[in-house]
Design a protein around this motif. Structure first.
Motif, PDB file in Angstrom:
ATOM      1  N   VAL A   2       0.646  -1.223   0.078  1.00 12.71           N
ATOM      2  CA  VAL A   2      -0.115   0.139   0.313  1.00 12.71           C
ATOM      3  C   VAL A   2       1.069   1.198  -0.387  1.00 12.71           C
ATOM      4  CG1 VAL A   2      -1.472   1.317   1.385  1.00 12.71           C
ATOM      5  CG2 VAL A   2      -1.858  -1.348   0.980  1.00 12.71           C
ATOM      6  N   ASP A   4       0.612   5.660   0.129  1.00 12.28           N
ATOM      7  CA  ASP A   4      -0.181   7.292  -0.017  1.00 12.28           C
ATOM      8  C   ASP A   4       1.172   8.310  -0.347  1.00 12.28           C
ATOM      9  OD1 ASP A   4      -2.145   8.974   0.915  1.00 12.28           O
ATOM     10  OD2 ASP A   4      -1.246   9.046   2.707  1.00 12.28           O
ATOM     11  N   GLY A   6      -1.486  10.403  -1.418  1.00 16.63           N
ATOM     12  CA  GLY A   6      -2.615  12.140  -0.915  1.00 16.63           C
ATOM     13  C   GLY A   6      -1.900  13.795  -1.085  1.00 16.63           C
ATOM     14  N   ASN A  41     -10.117   6.919  -3.391  1.00 19.12           N
ATOM     15  CA  ASN A  41      -9.631   8.416  -3.675  1.00 19.12           C
ATOM     16  C   ASN A  41     -10.955   8.793  -2.300  1.00 19.12           C
ATOM     17  OD1 ASN A  41      -9.810  10.975  -4.021  1.00 19.12           O
ATOM     18  ND2 ASN A  41     -11.026  10.444  -5.663  1.00 19.12           N
TER      19      ASN A  41
END
Length: 149
Positions: A2, A4, A6, A41
């Motif tokens: 995973v 991220d 963002g 998202n």
């Protein structure tokens, strides 16, 4: 695995971040034939559109920014799920990224200094006329200055 990547909602990521996202996706997909990428998202779906369109360029699925946005296989996805890269800045950054990949745009790593802001005319946002503007400046997606009203 995973990752991220963002960034704040209703903002477009820096070109460096778009490059990092595309490189990570491409590395993972090419590592093994059974690998897939799942994008998640929270917030504005246009951000997802930026990532998908940028990766289409990066992986040479499409030859141009317009083809990446209009591609038949992705058109339904954009219309039904993403809303075609909604913000004008998001569309602009897809074109910037395309230019970066083609070599027509170069990244500038030199510092940028804001010396003054000029407003020509006063926008009429209030019923009595005028407005109360303020300035918020971000560096690396972090606010570094907010003026008074």
């Amino acid at each position: 695995q995973v990752l991220d990547f963002g960034w704040p909602d209703l903002h477009t990521p820096a070109l460096e971040k778009i490059c990092s996202i595309c490189k990570a996706m491409d590395t993972w997909l090419n590592a093994a034939p059974h690998n897939v990428v799942v994008l998640h998202n929270k917030g504005n779906r246009g951000r997802l559109g930026v990532v998908v369109a940028a990766y289409m360029h990066y992986s040479n699925i499409s030859a141009s920014a317009n083809q990446a946005l209009d591609r038949f296989a992705m058109k339904r996805f954009y219309e039904d799920k993403v809303v075609p890269a909604g913000q004008p800045s998001q569309k602009r950054y897809i074109h910037y990224f395309s230019g970066l990949l083609s070599g027509s745009i170069k990244m500038n790593n030199k510092p940028l200094f804001l010396h003054h802001v000029i407003m020509h005319g006063i926008p009429n946002f209030e019923s009595k006329g005028g407005c109360r503007p303020f300035l918020k400046i971000y560096q690396a997606m972090q606010p570094v200055y907010t003026s008074g009203i």
